[in-house]
Scaffold this motif. Structure first.
Motif, mmCIF file in Angstrom:
data_model
loop_
_atom_site.group_PDB
_atom_site.id
_atom_site.type_symbol
_atom_site.label_atom_id
_atom_site.label_comp_id
_atom_site.label_asym_id
_atom_site.label_seq_id
_atom_site.Cartn_x
_atom_site.Cartn_y
_atom_site.Cartn_z
ATOM 1 N N ARG A 1 0.836 -1.208 0.000
ATOM 2 C CA ARG A 1 0.000 0.000 0.000
ATOM 3 C C ARG A 1 0.870 1.257 0.000
ATOM 4 N N HIS A 2 1.939 1.222 0.792
ATOM 5 C CA HIS A 2 2.852 2.369 0.828
ATOM 6 C C HIS A 2 3.512 2.562 -0.540
ATOM 7 N N LEU A 3 3.976 1.470 -1.136
ATOM 8 C CA LEU A 3 4.617 1.557 -2.450
ATOM 9 C C LEU A 3 3.635 2.046 -3.505
ATOM 10 N N ARG A 4 2.400 1.627 -3.391
ATOM 11 C CA ARG A 4 1.366 2.074 -4.329
ATOM 12 C C ARG A 4 1.141 3.579 -4.209
ATOM 13 N N SER A 5 1.108 4.094 -2.979
ATOM 14 C CA SER A 5 0.901 5.540 -2.810
ATOM 15 C C SER A 5 2.121 6.330 -3.297
ATOM 16 N N GLU A 6 3.315 5.807 -3.066
ATOM 17 C CA GLU A 6 4.526 6.465 -3.588
ATOM 18 C C GLU A 6 4.533 6.435 -5.114
ATOM 19 N N LEU A 7 4.080 5.329 -5.669
ATOM 20 C CA LEU A 7 4.009 5.191 -7.119
ATOM 21 C C LEU A 7 3.017 6.187 -7.706
ATOM 22 N N ALA A 8 1.915 6.420 -7.001
ATOM 23 C CA ALA A 8 0.901 7.372 -7.470
ATOM 24 C C ALA A 8 1.473 8.780 -7.575
ATOM 25 N N LYS A 9 2.446 9.118 -6.726
ATOM 26 C CA LYS A 9 3.076 10.435 -6.776
ATOM 27 C C LYS A 9 3.995 10.583 -7.987
ATOM 28 N N LYS A 10 4.495 9.459 -8.495
ATOM 29 C CA LYS A 10 5.473 9.498 -9.585
ATOM 30 C C LYS A 10 4.880 9.219 -10.961
ATOM 31 N N VAL A 11 3.771 8.480 -11.002
ATOM 32 C CA VAL A 11 3.191 8.048 -12.273
ATOM 33 C C VAL A 11 1.819 8.696 -12.435
ATOM 34 N N ALA A 12 1.602 9.327 -13.572
ATOM 35 C CA ALA A 12 0.324 10.000 -13.831
ATOM 36 C C ALA A 12 -0.692 8.981 -14.335
ATOM 37 N N MET A 13 -1.473 8.444 -13.394
ATOM 38 C CA MET A 13 -2.525 7.491 -13.729
ATOM 39 C C MET A 13 -3.749 7.829 -12.887
ATOM 40 N N ARG A 14 -4.928 7.561 -13.444
ATOM 41 C CA ARG A 14 -6.150 7.772 -12.652
ATOM 42 C C ARG A 14 -6.169 6.861 -11.447
ATOM 43 N N ARG A 15 -5.937 5.581 -11.705
ATOM 44 C CA ARG A 15 -5.892 4.588 -10.632
ATOM 45 C C ARG A 15 -4.605 3.807 -10.757
ATOM 46 N N VAL A 16 -3.856 3.773 -9.688
ATOM 47 C CA VAL A 16 -2.636 2.971 -9.677
ATOM 48 C C VAL A 16 -3.039 1.537 -9.344
ATOM 49 N N PRO A 17 -2.553 0.577 -10.111
ATOM 50 C CA PRO A 17 -2.960 -0.813 -9.876
ATOM 51 C C PRO A 17 -2.448 -1.361 -8.539
ATOM 52 N N ARG A 18 -3.148 -2.385 -8.033
ATOM 53 C CA ARG A 18 -2.661 -3.110 -6.859
ATOM 54 C C ARG A 18 -1.372 -3.813 -7.272
ATOM 55 N N LEU A 19 -0.445 -3.889 -6.336
ATOM 56 C CA LEU A 19 0.858 -4.471 -6.626
ATOM 57 C C LEU A 19 0.961 -5.870 -6.027
ATOM 58 N N GLU A 20 1.340 -6.815 -6.844
ATOM 59 C CA GLU A 20 1.575 -8.193 -6.416
ATOM 60 C C GLU A 20 3.054 -8.482 -6.655
ATOM 61 N N PHE A 21 3.819 -8.735 -5.601
ATOM 62 C CA PHE A 21 5.250 -8.980 -5.726
ATOM 63 C C PHE A 21 5.514 -10.479 -5.804
ATOM 64 N N VAL A 22 6.307 -10.869 -6.818
ATOM 65 C CA VAL A 22 6.633 -12.261 -7.069
ATOM 66 C C VAL A 22 8.143 -12.381 -7.206
ATOM 67 N N LEU A 23 8.706 -13.358 -6.527
ATOM 68 C CA LEU A 23 10.140 -13.601 -6.636
ATOM 69 C C LEU A 23 10.430 -14.279 -7.968
ATOM 70 N N ASP A 24 11.353 -13.738 -8.721
ATOM 71 C CA ASP A 24 11.731 -14.276 -10.027
ATOM 72 C C ASP A 24 13.178 -14.750 -9.929
ATOM 73 N N ASP A 25 13.376 -16.044 -10.065
ATOM 74 C CA ASP A 25 14.725 -16.589 -9.951
ATOM 75 C C ASP A 25 15.370 -16.864 -11.302
ATOM 76 N N SER A 26 14.881 -16.232 -12.358
ATOM 77 C CA SER A 26 15.421 -16.481 -13.699
ATOM 78 C C SER A 26 16.884 -16.057 -13.801
ATOM 79 N N LEU A 27 17.283 -14.995 -13.092
ATOM 80 C CA LEU A 27 18.692 -14.580 -13.127
ATOM 81 C C LEU A 27 19.584 -15.636 -12.490
#
Length: 128
Positions: A71-97
């Motif tokens: 939720r905090h990251l979403r609100s910070e993202l809203a300050k940086k990205v011009a969007m009407r609604r900032v999407p919910r964020l789902e974090f997934v670990l990617d081990d491809s590297l």
């Protein structure tokens, strides 16, 4: 994805990386966290954020911390990205590297083994 969603995903990826580079005040989020990609739902309601965490032993706990800080990251993202609604964020670990690093290591070891089995050379560099 279409061109618009690709552009939005790229902007979100850069903004999230910038936010995370400043750090979070959550002790669970440790190590080097890289945003590898952002995938948006067709209706822009949700974004899947694929992250890599180094060192690997901090990965599971860091993902929990990122999810808790969503939720905090979403609100910070809203300050940086011009969007009407900032999407919910789902974090997934990617081990491809990590998988790619293992493949490169295996290839390098195979290459080193090939060098050991090549024809021997005498001290002048000529084949014997």
């Amino acid at each position: 994805m279409n061109q618009r969603s690709d552009q939005v995903a790229t902007v979100m990826q850069r903004a999230l990386q910038e936010i995370l580079s400043r750090g979070l005040h959550d002790p669970r989020v440790r190590g080097l966290i890289s945003i590898l990609s952002v995938e948006l739902a067709p209706d822009f309601s949700q974004a899947t954020v694929r992250v890599s965490v180094v060192p690997e032993e901090h990965a599971a706990l860091s993902i929990k911390g990122l999810r808790a800080a969503g939720r905090h990251l979403r609100s910070e993202l809203a300050k940086k990205v011009a969007m009407r609604r900032v999407p919910r964020l789902e974090f997934v670990l990617d081990d491809s590297l990590k998988r790619a690093a293992r493949v490169h290591k295996a290839i390098a070891e195979t290459h080193d083994d090939d060098d050991l089995t090549s024809p021997s050379q005498d001290s002048r560099g000529e084949d014997t």
